[in-house]
Enzyme design. Structure first.
Site, PDB file in Angstrom:
ATOM      1  N   CYS A  30       0.768  -1.258   0.000  1.00  0.00           N
ATOM      2  CA  CYS A  30       0.000   0.000   0.000  1.00  0.00           C
ATOM      3  C   CYS A  30       0.793   1.298   0.000  1.00  0.00           C
ATOM      4  CB  CYS A  30      -0.934   0.016   1.202  1.00  0.00           C
ATOM      5  SG  CYS A  30      -1.947  -1.464   1.400  1.00  0.00           S
ATOM      6  N   HIS A  71      -2.615   6.714   4.439  1.00  0.00           N
ATOM      7  CA  HIS A  71      -1.494   5.773   4.654  1.00  0.00           C
ATOM      8  C   HIS A  71      -0.129   6.366   4.297  1.00  0.00           C
ATOM      9  CE1 HIS A  71      -0.338   1.202   4.693  1.00  0.00           C
ATOM     10  NE2 HIS A  71       0.045   1.871   5.771  1.00  0.00           N
TER      11      HIS A  71
HETATM   12 CA   LIG Z   1      -2.905  -2.347  -0.827  1.00  0.00          CA
END
Ligand SMILES: [Ca+2]
Length: 451
Positions: A80, A141
């Site tokens: 990610c 994130h």
């Molecule tokens: Ca991901």
């Protein structure tokens, strides 16, 4: 007098046409909107336009159908946060130390003082500087402390969560933020993200916008709403059924945004990207979220194709011919330069983009290929794709009887063996040496991971 004015008008129009995509500041209101849609942990084979059949995804399919799909679309990392860092900067994230997730996934993500280094300028900064209104709906994130907050990284508006994963049911939680305000959210999260994206488009019609719509679907936790689960009662395997419901929710949300653009007559003037941040996750060969990566081998967290090759499509009505299929390698690093070029904005050499403007290639106006070579590094794992050859060292957790550590260097010919099943390293030692040398040169330009 009128004739002279007409003549001046025509001459001006011709001159502007010759300037191509360069748009003067006075025309800023007519610059295209940019919509970047990112899915999370999507399997390679699950969308209709990727050949999937058990989960209808008509709205996401329509992006590829109205524009182009990339059959060799990549991201610059197998999970990610690093690939989002690459997407937002247009640069290989290992150049600035963002090689790994900041603090793992889940609740722990982003507790620390780590995030997208402040030395880096984001795509949102650049569009904001150009007079765009900028928004992020969804997963960030890229650091949770205030200095890394999206609204300190170029986004005017933010609705979403800061970590790497989140529950889809937030009636009793306060991890959802509007700006910096924590709030509970009664609506299933994917539907809420769709609602917020629609609202963003609705509220910003007089000015060009840049919207980054980053779903956490179809990342774990596997949580779906009852109504959609019923829709997929024909799928017997419960994990796959939940995954189908989650993916279907994302498709519905995408559909609502596309409808809003159409109703607002902004469809022709909006460049849309759709991509997944990495491949579907497996552990010891077993799927974690119900995703399917066939015909690729490997998964999220590996430098095999299953980790870094992803569904990738682009739509720009009137600019990209419907049904275009582009089969040379492209990467999420290309999104920023492509979007800036589409908007007629300057791309400066000192920004040192690794990505390129894909539009001339998609339209068949450019000769050559966007990238002769693509590179990966994630700790001990690495890979290089040079033409159709790939040299790769991957994490052995993908094997059904895993041992710790990484594989030997394997050589695959992707045009003949997309599933990376026949290691040709022993047959082509010179090719191994050639690719190793090119990768080492790139590797010498990188910094040590910051965490
Ligand atoms: Ca991901």
């Amino acid at each position: 007098m009128q004739q002279i004015l007409n003549l001046i008008g025509r001459t001006l129009a011709v001159s502007l046409a010759l300037l191509g995509p360069v748009i003067s500041a006075a025309d800023a209101s007519r610059r295209p909107n940019i919509l970047v849609i990112v899915a999370d942990d999507l399997g390679y084979a699950d969308l209709g336009f990727q050949g999937g059949t058990d989960i209808p995804t008509p709205y996401i399919n329509s992006i590829a159908g109205n524009g182009a799909r990339f059959t060799n679309g990549y991201v610059s990392g197998p999970y990610c946060s690093p690939t989002r860092a690459g997407l937002l900067t247009g640069r290989y994230q290992q150049r600035f130390g963002h090689e790994f997730n900041p603090g793992g996934e889940g609740a722990a993500a982003g507790k620390g003082e780590i995030g997208l280094p402040l030395s880096e300028t984001t795509i949102a900064n650049r569009f904001k500087d150009a007079g765009y209104v900028t928004g992020l709906v969804g997963k960030w994130h890229l650091g949770a402390s205030p200095k890394f907050h999206p609204q300190n990284r170029g986004f005017d508006e933010y609705f979403g969560f800061l970590g790497g994963a989140n529950t889809y049911f937030n009636k009793q939680t306060t991890s959802i933020l509007r700006g910096t305000e924590k709030q509970s959210e009664p609506t299933y999260l994917t539907d809420a993200f769709g609602r917020e994206a629609v609202s963003f488009v609705d509220r910003h019609q007089s000015k060009p916008f840049f919207l980054y719509l980053a779903f956490n679907a179809v990342h774990t936790p596997l949580e779906a709403d009852e109504e959609r689960l019923k829709k997929f009662s024909a799928i017997n395997e419960s994990q796959r059924r939940t995954y189908a419901a989650m993916l279907s929710a994302m498709d519905d949300a995408v559909g609502n945004v596309l409808k809003k653009l159409r109703e607002s007559q902004l469809e022709e003037n909006t460049l849309i990207f759709f991509i997944s941040d990495n491949g579907g996750p497996t552990m010891r060969g077993t799927t974690i979220n119900g995703s399917i990566n066939t015909p690729l081998r490997g998964s999220k967290r590996t430098t095999l194709e299953g980790g870094v090759r992803v569904p990738f499509a682009i739509q720009w009505k009137g600019q990209i011919a419907p049904g275009t299929v582009f089969d040379r390698p492209v990467i999420q690093l290309d999104i920023q330069p492509t979007a800036l070029a589409a908007a007629g904005l300057e791309i400066r050499a000192e920004w040192k983009f690794d990505g390129v403007n894909l539009l001339p290639f998609i339209k068949g106006q450019a000769t050559g290929v966007p990238h002769e070579t693509l590179y990966w590094r994630l700790g001990e794992q690495n890979a290089i794709r040079h033409g159709d050859w790939k040299l790769v060292q991957y994490d052995l957790h993908v094997e059904s009887s895993p041992t710790k550590g990484v594989s030997q260097k394997k050589l695959y010919h992707l045009a003949k063996d997309v599933g990376e099943t026949r290691d040709l390293a022993a047959d082509y030692p010179d090719k191994v040496k050639e690719l190793e040398k090119i990768w080492q040169k790139w590797n010498s330009e990188l910094v040590k991971p910051l965490w």
